[in-house]
Design an enzyme around this catalytic site. Sequence first.
Site, PDB file in Angstrom:
ATOM      1  N   ASP A  34     -14.515   2.020  -2.317  1.00  0.00           N
ATOM      2  CA  ASP A  34     -14.220   2.957  -3.406  1.00  0.00           C
ATOM      3  C   ASP A  34     -13.231   2.342  -4.395  1.00  0.00           C
ATOM      4  O   ASP A  34     -13.055   2.847  -5.498  1.00  0.00           O
ATOM      5  CB  ASP A  34     -13.722   4.313  -2.887  1.00  0.00           C
ATOM      6  CG  ASP A  34     -12.578   4.201  -1.908  1.00  0.00           C
ATOM      7  OD1 ASP A  34     -12.262   3.082  -1.460  1.00  0.00           O
ATOM      8  OD2 ASP A  34     -11.999   5.254  -1.556  1.00  0.00           O
ATOM      9  N   TYR A  42       0.864  -1.179   0.000  1.00  0.00           N
ATOM     10  CA  TYR A  42       0.000   0.000   0.000  1.00  0.00           C
ATOM     11  C   TYR A  42       0.902   1.231   0.000  1.00  0.00           C
ATOM     12  O   TYR A  42       1.443   1.629   1.023  1.00  0.00           O
ATOM     13  CB  TYR A  42      -0.917  -0.024   1.224  1.00  0.00           C
ATOM     14  CG  TYR A  42      -1.810   1.187   1.364  1.00  0.00           C
ATOM     15  CD1 TYR A  42      -2.428   1.761   0.264  1.00  0.00           C
ATOM     16  CD2 TYR A  42      -2.028   1.756   2.617  1.00  0.00           C
ATOM     17  CE1 TYR A  42      -3.240   2.873   0.395  1.00  0.00           C
ATOM     18  CE2 TYR A  42      -2.856   2.865   2.758  1.00  0.00           C
ATOM     19  CZ  TYR A  42      -3.452   3.424   1.653  1.00  0.00           C
ATOM     20  OH  TYR A  42      -4.258   4.529   1.787  1.00  0.00           O
ATOM     21  N   ASP A  74      -2.175  -1.322  -4.054  1.00  0.00           N
ATOM     22  CA  ASP A  74      -2.668   0.025  -4.306  1.00  0.00           C
ATOM     23  C   ASP A  74      -1.432   0.912  -4.374  1.00  0.00           C
ATOM     24  O   ASP A  74      -0.857   1.269  -3.349  1.00  0.00           O
ATOM     25  CB  ASP A  74      -3.607   0.446  -3.166  1.00  0.00           C
ATOM     26  CG  ASP A  74      -4.065   1.897  -3.277  1.00  0.00           C
ATOM     27  OD1 ASP A  74      -3.645   2.588  -4.221  1.00  0.00           O
ATOM     28  OD2 ASP A  74      -4.837   2.326  -2.405  1.00  0.00           O
TER      29      ASP A  74
END
Length: 237
Positions: free
Chosen positions: A227, A91, A130
């Site tokens: 999201d 991340y 991500d």
Amino acid sequence: MKKGFMDFFIEANADVFCLQEIKLQEGQIEMGLPGYYTYWNYACKKGYSGTAIFTKKQPLSIQYGLGIEEHDTEGRIITVEFDTHYVVTIYTPNSQHGLKRLAYRLSWEDAFLSFVKDLDKHKPVVLCGDLNVAHEEIDLKNPKANKKNSGFTPEEREKLTQFLANGFVDTFRYFHPEEEGHYSWWSYRSNCREKNVGWRIDYFLTSERLTPNLQCAKIHKDVWGSDHCPIELQIEC
């Protein structure tokens, strides 16, 4: 968990399942995952960051973080080692509104690239995460309006370019080099998800020598609950 996570988890039946931005502390959640070994890396700060890996096969080794104190308080990386390859969940730090954290993010990127290059010397790497950057203009709906915004600055995009140039492949673009409209994150504002006004900031990157093993890469845009939407890589390792 209240928005269908387990339904997707069971349906996907993945050999390895990677999570980012879990925002949990140890003991905050109970997940019954029979058949999986589970590994969690929590941020020191409550309700922030964090990563997890669930895998059907027991790894040879597990490493949390980069081994660099200044970069290892936010639970951003887990590396698991198997017989033939590594899997890394990551991340990447967000450079934040006003780019307040851009300098830190760029230094983190340099440290992470060095870490993965060292892994790659021993075994090929499958990296899932991500990455908080849309690499090219094709990877977000409104590139011109976002050139100075977090996630699409020249500096952030160049770091991903450098990463790929060091012997790694963006697997989704390997299969879909010029297809537009494929995104993995949408703002909660202004019905962006419904309008598909999004960004592709979630990636599977692999060592170049794994390219012959790639089978397909998918973005599950129809899976809601966050999201972000899930992404998938099928690879023979």
